[in-house]
Design a protein around this motif. Structure first.
Motif, PDB file in Angstrom:
ATOM      1  N   ARG A  90      41.957  62.786  32.176  1.00  3.94           N
ATOM      2  CA  ARG A  90      43.311  63.345  32.116  1.00  3.94           C
ATOM      3  C   ARG A  90      44.299  62.419  31.427  1.00  3.94           C
ATOM      4  NH1 ARG A  90      44.949  65.760  37.779  1.00  3.94           N
ATOM      5  NH2 ARG A  90      46.483  66.741  36.386  1.00  3.94           N
TER       6      ARG A  90
ATOM      7  N   PRO B  56      49.737  67.198  33.382  1.00  2.00           N
ATOM      8  CA  PRO B  56      49.251  68.549  33.056  1.00  2.00           C
ATOM      9  C   PRO B  56      47.808  68.735  33.517  1.00  2.00           C
ATOM     10  CG  PRO B  56      50.323  67.517  31.167  1.00  2.00           C
ATOM     11  CD  PRO B  56      50.155  66.449  32.191  1.00  2.00           C
ATOM     12  N   GLU B  57      47.445  69.972  33.704  1.00  2.00           N
ATOM     13  CA  GLU B  57      46.088  70.309  34.140  1.00  2.00           C
ATOM     14  C   GLU B  57      45.078  69.971  33.044  1.00  2.00           C
ATOM     15  OE1 GLU B  57      44.962  72.087  36.955  1.00  2.00           O
ATOM     16  OE2 GLU B  57      46.895  72.143  37.978  1.00  2.00           O
ATOM     17  N   HIS B  58      43.871  69.584  33.458  1.00  3.47           N
ATOM     18  CA  HIS B  58      42.773  69.361  32.522  1.00  3.47           C
ATOM     19  C   HIS B  58      42.446  70.698  31.830  1.00  3.47           C
ATOM     20  CE1 HIS B  58      39.152  67.454  30.957  1.00  3.47           C
ATOM     21  NE2 HIS B  58      38.461  68.514  31.340  1.00  3.47           N
TER      22      HIS B  58
ATOM     23  N   GLU C 133      44.183  69.361  29.165  1.00  2.85           N
ATOM     24  CA  GLU C 133      45.276  68.652  28.503  1.00  2.85           C
ATOM     25  C   GLU C 133      45.383  67.241  29.076  1.00  2.85           C
ATOM     26  OE1 GLU C 133      50.079  69.065  27.594  1.00  2.85           O
ATOM     27  OE2 GLU C 133      49.017  70.620  28.727  1.00  2.85           O
ATOM     28  N   ARG C 134      45.705  66.285  28.203  1.00  2.00           N
ATOM     29  CA  ARG C 134      45.801  64.900  28.616  1.00  2.00           C
ATOM     30  C   ARG C 134      47.248  64.425  28.502  1.00  2.00           C
ATOM     31  NH1 ARG C 134      40.490  61.372  27.227  1.00  2.00           N
ATOM     32  NH2 ARG C 134      38.908  62.949  27.749  1.00  2.00           N
ATOM     33  N   VAL C 135      47.541  63.313  29.179  1.00  2.00           N
ATOM     34  CA  VAL C 135      48.906  62.821  29.248  1.00  2.00           C
ATOM     35  C   VAL C 135      48.953  61.353  28.864  1.00  2.00           C
ATOM     36  CG1 VAL C 135      48.731  62.180  31.696  1.00  2.00           C
ATOM     37  CG2 VAL C 135      50.968  62.688  30.717  1.00  2.00           C
TER      38      VAL C 135
ATOM     39  N   SER D  48      45.432  60.225  27.980  1.00  2.00           N
ATOM     40  CA  SER D  48      45.241  60.040  26.543  1.00  2.00           C
ATOM     41  C   SER D  48      45.624  58.637  26.100  1.00  2.00           C
ATOM     42  CB  SER D  48      46.063  61.064  25.761  1.00  2.00           C
ATOM     43  OG  SER D  48      47.450  60.897  26.037  1.00  2.00           O
TER      44      SER D  48
ATOM     45  N   PRO E 184      53.068  67.359  23.279  1.00  2.00           N
ATOM     46  CA  PRO E 184      52.151  66.619  24.142  1.00  2.00           C
ATOM     47  C   PRO E 184      52.901  65.926  25.284  1.00  2.00           C
ATOM     48  CG  PRO E 184      51.661  66.215  21.831  1.00  2.00           C
ATOM     49  CD  PRO E 184      52.949  66.971  21.860  1.00  2.00           C
ATOM     50  N   ALA E 185      52.260  65.852  26.432  1.00  2.00           N
ATOM     51  CA  ALA E 185      52.945  65.369  27.635  1.00  2.00           C
ATOM     52  C   ALA E 185      53.001  63.848  27.680  1.00  2.00           C
ATOM     53  CB  ALA E 185      52.246  65.895  28.871  1.00  2.00           C
TER      54      ALA E 185
ATOM     55  N   ARG F 104      57.882  65.490  22.221  1.00  2.00           N
ATOM     56  CA  ARG F 104      56.993  65.462  23.373  1.00  2.00           C
ATOM     57  C   ARG F 104      57.614  66.190  24.565  1.00  2.00           C
ATOM     58  NH1 ARG F 104      52.116  62.028  22.805  1.00  2.00           N
ATOM     59  NH2 ARG F 104      52.413  60.963  20.803  1.00  2.00           N
ATOM     60  N   THR F 105      56.769  66.539  25.516  1.00  2.00           N
ATOM     61  CA  THR F 105      57.239  66.995  26.824  1.00  2.00           C
ATOM     62  C   THR F 105      57.288  65.775  27.730  1.00  2.00           C
ATOM     63  OG1 THR F 105      56.266  69.191  26.570  1.00  2.00           O
ATOM     64  CG2 THR F 105      56.767  68.456  28.821  1.00  2.00           C
TER      65      THR F 105
END
Length: 449
Positions: free
Chosen positions: A305, A277-279, A281-283, A307, A217-218, A243-244
């Motif tokens: 977008r 990251p693109e929707h 996916e949340r950051v 989290s 996860p970002a 994580r990223t």
């Protein structure tokens, strides 16, 4: 703005040439100074009637020369020449501040009594200035490779040598020196004209410096004021296990090129959106100090977008509803261009490493804070704080905060409670100093993420 800097620098060199040639009027106002054998600096000797006028003109000429060099945008490998010209300006100013006691060559009585330290200081600065001027001209002519520069440089070197020989022989030193000063003034005008007709390079759009590591996860890390990606090495290394981790340098900071426009809250929120990251996916956003405003604005403007937010020692918004003052905004528009000048480079080299060690407690291992663009970017972010705070108040009024977890890590006892209440978050108090919180609480940040 760079074109205007060239014009200002050229104007400063023309002013230098005019003030440096003020001795021409002294040929008529101070007949006691021998025109053929007396030095020009004797016009400013303490025992001469117009001493204050010529001392002031010398001091101002040197300051104008220093201003011209300081405003010059950095170019290639020209720094030795501009450094020598700055030394010439400083020595010329010193010569005006420390005048001769009397007309040493024109008056036979001069030197019979004890001379003051200022007299000796003037002699030394005059000799050094006579060397610095042709040195600067030769170094810059070697880079410019134009025949006018070489002709003027050759005439200056020749007249300097003739002046030294005439002074040793005791005859016609005044004439030789006057010709030398005229050539130096002509070179200053030539340098100014060269700047006025120079083609100003248009910088190509450059991408910000971004570092990505790990998988999962970002997590997007937004450093505090003046911070670079490297300040978060420990936090990123810990989080990258699961994580990223995305770190970046805002314009002008770290390894990112400067931006031609001042920073804004909407611009920083858009930068976070571009790096996230693109929707769908949340950051998770980790933000320090004033970057907490960027993170909150990003969450309110792009609620789908985000989290979670981890706000590390978030800065309190300035009180009042007024934004940045007009002078502050004007300076903010000039700062990106000023950051590329020799003056900014010299100031950053002198103060940057010491300030970094004072604020962060560690040495500037990458040499980032010795660069003028970083200093200018740091000042620009500070100037933009009030405008960002005003924009944040508007965003809060127009956009609801999303239902995402918020953790606020603070280092003081009476800080953070209001923000936690506004964002419905969790407050964690840490027993560390505020300025170094992101370096000292690695486990707490990792746990919050």
């Amino acid at each position: 703005m760079e074109r205007r800097l060239y014009v200002l620098a050229a104007s400063a060199f023309i002013v230098t040439a005019v003030l440096y040639s003020a001795w021409i009027t002294g040929q008529f106002t101070t007949p006691a100074v021998d025109r053929a054998h007396g030095y020009v600096s004797e016009l400013a000797a303490r025992d001469q009637p117009w001493t204050r006028l010529f001392r002031t003109s010398d001091a101002l000429a040197g300051l104008a020369c220093l201003a011209g060099v300081a405003l010059m945008p950095r170019a290639g490998r020209e720094w030795p020449g501009w450094l020598a010209l700055a030394a010439f300006g400083a020595l010329t100013t010193a010569g005006g501040l420390f005048p001769l006691d009397c007309a040493a060559l024109s008056s036979p009585a001069c030197g019979r009594g004890p001379l003051t330290p200022a007299h000796h200081a003037h002699v030394v600065t005059g000799l050094l200035a006579a060397v610095a001027a042709p040195a600067a001209m030769a170094l810059l002519a070697a880079r410019w490779r134009t025949w006018p520069a070489w002709v003027l440089t050759g005439l200056t070197v020749a007249s300097t040598l003739v002046t030294a020989a005439a002074l040793a022989a005791g005859h016609l030193a005044g004439l030789a020196q006057r010709f030398q000063l005229l050539v130096v003034a002509a070179w200053l005008v030539y340098a100014a004209l060269r700047l006025l007709v120079a083609d100003v390079p248009v910088p190509a759009p450059a991408l910000p410096h971004v570092v990505r590591q790990g998988r999962g996860p970002a997590v997007l890390i937004a450093g505090g004021p003046s911070a670079a990606w490297c300040h978060w090495d420990g936090v990123a290394r810990e989080l990258a296990r699961t994580r990223t981790v995305i770190r970046f340098d805002r314009p002008g900071l770290g390894l990112s090129p400067a931006s031609p426009v001042p920073p804004t809250l909407h611009g920083e929120a858009a930068r976070l959106a571009a790096l996230a990251p693109e929707h769908p996916e949340r950051v998770t956003v980790v933000a320090h100090r004033a970057a907490a405003w960027h993170a909150e604005a990003f969450a309110r403007l792009h609620p789908l977008r985000v989290s979670a937010l981890v706000l590390v020692d978030p800065a309190a918004a300035p009180r009042g509803r007024r934004g940045t003052s007009s002078p502050g905004r004007a300076l903010g528009r000039w700062l990106p261009a000023l950051g590329g000048t020799w003056g900014a480079a010299a100031l950053a080299r002198l103060t940057g490493p010491a300030l970094h060690r004072l604020l962060c407690g560690t040495a500037d291992a990458h040499g980032l804070y010795s660069q003028g663009r970083v200093l200018a970017a740091a000042v620009g972010e500070w100037l933009a704080r009030r405008d960002m705070a005003a924009d944040l108040r508007l965003i809060r009024a127009e956009h609801a905060f999303p239902d995402v977890p918020v953790t606020v890590l603070v280092s003081g006892r009476a800080r953070g409670a209001r923000l936690v209440e506004e964002l419905n978050g969790r407050l964690v108090r840490l027993p560390v100093t505020r300025l170094r919180v992101h370096l000292n609480v690695l486990p707490a940040i990792a746990d919050a993420v």
